[in-house]
Scaffold this motif. Structure first.
Motif, PDB file in Angstrom:
ATOM      1  N   LEU A  23       0.842  -1.193   0.000  1.00 22.68           N
ATOM      2  CA  LEU A  23       0.000   0.000   0.000  1.00 22.68           C
ATOM      3  C   LEU A  23       0.871   1.235   0.000  1.00 22.68           C
ATOM      4  N   ARG A  24       0.312   2.336  -0.367  1.00 21.96           N
ATOM      5  CA  ARG A  24       1.007   3.604  -0.246  1.00 21.96           C
ATOM      6  C   ARG A  24       0.698   4.140   1.144  1.00 21.96           C
ATOM      7  N   SER A  25       1.579   3.878   2.064  1.00 23.61           N
ATOM      8  CA  SER A  25       1.327   4.226   3.449  1.00 23.61           C
ATOM      9  C   SER A  25       1.651   5.678   3.760  1.00 23.61           C
ATOM     10  N   GLY A  26       2.441   6.330   2.926  1.00 22.47           N
ATOM     11  CA  GLY A  26       2.870   7.681   3.231  1.00 22.47           C
ATOM     12  C   GLY A  26       4.076   7.692   4.150  1.00 22.47           C
ATOM     13  N   LEU A  27       4.494   6.509   4.621  1.00 25.43           N
ATOM     14  CA  LEU A  27       5.671   6.437   5.475  1.00 25.43           C
ATOM     15  C   LEU A  27       6.913   6.608   4.625  1.00 25.43           C
ATOM     16  N   ARG A  28       7.835   7.389   5.095  1.00 29.32           N
ATOM     17  CA  ARG A  28       9.132   7.491   4.439  1.00 29.32           C
ATOM     18  C   ARG A  28      10.165   6.912   5.380  1.00 29.32           C
ATOM     19  N   SER A  29      11.240   6.485   4.849  1.00 27.08           N
ATOM     20  CA  SER A  29      12.277   5.827   5.640  1.00 27.08           C
ATOM     21  C   SER A  29      12.842   6.773   6.683  1.00 27.08           C
ATOM     22  N   PRO A  30      12.714   6.426   7.969  1.00 28.14           N
ATOM     23  CA  PRO A  30      13.241   7.286   9.015  1.00 28.14           C
ATOM     24  C   PRO A  30      14.762   7.240   9.126  1.00 28.14           C
ATOM     25  N   THR A  31      15.387   6.175   8.663  1.00 28.23           N
ATOM     26  CA  THR A  31      16.846   6.030   8.717  1.00 28.23           C
ATOM     27  C   THR A  31      17.313   5.361   7.436  1.00 28.23           C
ATOM     28  N   PRO A  32      18.614   5.385   7.170  1.00 26.63           N
ATOM     29  CA  PRO A  32      19.129   4.680   5.981  1.00 26.63           C
ATOM     30  C   PRO A  32      18.941   3.172   6.058  1.00 26.63           C
ATOM     31  N   ASP A  33      18.669   2.658   7.243  1.00 30.13           N
ATOM     32  CA  ASP A  33      18.493   1.222   7.419  1.00 30.13           C
ATOM     33  C   ASP A  33      17.050   0.781   7.253  1.00 30.13           C
ATOM     34  N   CYS A  34      16.225   1.646   6.698  1.00 27.61           N
ATOM     35  CA  CYS A  34      14.813   1.347   6.518  1.00 27.61           C
ATOM     36  C   CYS A  34      14.385   1.866   5.152  1.00 27.61           C
ATOM     37  N   GLY A  35      13.650   1.065   4.397  1.00 28.60           N
ATOM     38  CA  GLY A  35      13.230   1.502   3.077  1.00 28.60           C
ATOM     39  C   GLY A  35      11.839   1.029   2.730  1.00 28.60           C
ATOM     40  N   ASN A  36      11.101   1.881   2.059  1.00 28.60           N
ATOM     41  CA  ASN A  36       9.793   1.499   1.532  1.00 28.60           C
ATOM     42  C   ASN A  36       9.992   0.701   0.257  1.00 28.60           C
ATOM     43  N   PHE A  37       8.938   0.057  -0.173  1.00 27.01           N
ATOM     44  CA  PHE A  37       9.000  -0.673  -1.435  1.00 27.01           C
ATOM     45  C   PHE A  37       7.699  -0.432  -2.170  1.00 27.01           C
ATOM     46  N   ALA A  38       7.669   0.660  -2.939  1.00 27.40           N
ATOM     47  CA  ALA A  38       6.459   0.994  -3.681  1.00 27.40           C
ATOM     48  C   ALA A  38       6.756   1.494  -5.091  1.00 27.40           C
ATOM     49  N   THR A  39       8.000   1.907  -5.351  1.00 23.45           N
ATOM     50  CA  THR A  39       8.336   2.487  -6.647  1.00 23.45           C
ATOM     51  C   THR A  39       9.586   1.812  -7.216  1.00 23.45           C
ATOM     52  N   LEU A  40       9.874   2.110  -8.470  1.00 27.75           N
ATOM     53  CA  LEU A  40      11.101   1.609  -9.085  1.00 27.75           C
ATOM     54  C   LEU A  40      12.311   2.135  -8.329  1.00 27.75           C
ATOM     55  N   GLU A  41      12.259   3.391  -7.925  1.00 27.23           N
ATOM     56  CA  GLU A  41      13.358   3.977  -7.137  1.00 27.23           C
ATOM     57  C   GLU A  41      13.579   3.188  -5.844  1.00 27.23           C
ATOM     58  N   ASP A  42      12.490   2.789  -5.186  1.00 23.61           N
ATOM     59  CA  ASP A  42      12.594   1.982  -3.970  1.00 23.61           C
ATOM     60  C   ASP A  42      13.253   0.638  -4.266  1.00 23.61           C
ATOM     61  N   ALA A  43      12.885   0.015  -5.385  1.00 24.88           N
ATOM     62  CA  ALA A  43      13.458  -1.280  -5.760  1.00 24.88           C
ATOM     63  C   ALA A  43      14.962  -1.154  -6.025  1.00 24.88           C
ATOM     64  N   LEU A  44      15.355  -0.083  -6.694  1.00 21.18           N
ATOM     65  CA  LEU A  44      16.779   0.122  -6.972  1.00 21.18           C
ATOM     66  C   LEU A  44      17.552   0.400  -5.683  1.00 21.18           C
ATOM     67  N   ALA A  45      16.938   1.130  -4.758  1.00 23.04           N
ATOM     68  CA  ALA A  45      17.575   1.393  -3.464  1.00 23.04           C
ATOM     69  C   ALA A  45      17.740   0.085  -2.690  1.00 23.04           C
ATOM     70  N   LEU A  46      16.745  -0.787  -2.757  1.00 19.95           N
ATOM     71  CA  LEU A  46      16.840  -2.088  -2.092  1.00 19.95           C
ATOM     72  C   LEU A  46      17.974  -2.912  -2.700  1.00 19.95           C
ATOM     73  N   ARG A  47      18.090  -2.894  -4.003  1.00 17.33           N
ATOM     74  CA  ARG A  47      19.170  -3.634  -4.659  1.00 17.33           C
ATOM     75  C   ARG A  47      20.531  -3.117  -4.209  1.00 17.33           C
ATOM     76  N   ARG A  48      20.685  -1.780  -4.158  1.00 15.24           N
ATOM     77  CA  ARG A  48      21.953  -1.211  -3.702  1.00 15.24           C
ATOM     78  C   ARG A  48      22.241  -1.613  -2.259  1.00 15.24           C
ATOM     79  N   ARG A  49      21.223  -1.595  -1.419  1.00 12.03           N
ATOM     80  CA  ARG A  49      21.423  -1.955  -0.017  1.00 12.03           C
ATOM     81  C   ARG A  49      21.803  -3.435   0.114  1.00 12.03           C
ATOM     82  N   MET A  50      21.192  -4.293  -0.680  1.00 15.31           N
ATOM     83  CA  MET A  50      21.548  -5.708  -0.635  1.00 15.31           C
ATOM     84  C   MET A  50      22.996  -5.911  -1.076  1.00 15.31           C
TER      85      MET A  50
END
Length: 119
Positions: A23-50
């Protein structure tokens, strides 16, 4: 801290937290160790973090919030990309995919168990 199904407070330590509620919760990541997963940008950020987590000298821990289709898929993809990681799905419901047909839910649970993902 988070609440368990029984209502008791539990502290969960993780290297990265993915909010995969679907869902689009409106939550944004409070720290670099937390990420949403709703957009392509979020998916790319997750890949970089992995990619970063694979460089650690210890077994990475990843917590995925949400046991719906998105959360289950994210957890399985993280485990596939980082087989040595410890992956856990955190959810409100007592079972993953609570709105799915029972046969689909059973397949998902079997896949999560086989991958070693904690629910």
């Amino acid at each position: 801290s988070c609440l368990s199904a029984s209502g008791s407070a539990t502290t969960l330590r993780y290297d990265y937290l993915v909010i995969g509620s679907g869902l689009r919760s409106g939550l944004r990541s409070p720290t670099p160790d937390c990420g949403n997963f709703a957009t392509l940008e979020d998916a790319l950020a997750l890949r970089r973090r992995m990619e970063y987590l694979t460089t650690l000298q210890r077994r990475p821990k990843v917590a995925v919030v949400g046991g719906g289709y998105s959360g289950v898929e994210i957890a399985l993809c993280v485990k596939k990309r980082m087989p040595s990681s410890e992956v856990e799905i955190l959810q409100r419901s007592s079972a993953v995919l609570p709105a799915a047909k029972e046969s689909n839910r059973e397949l998902a649970i079997a896949a999560l168990r086989e991958a070693g993902i904690k629910v």
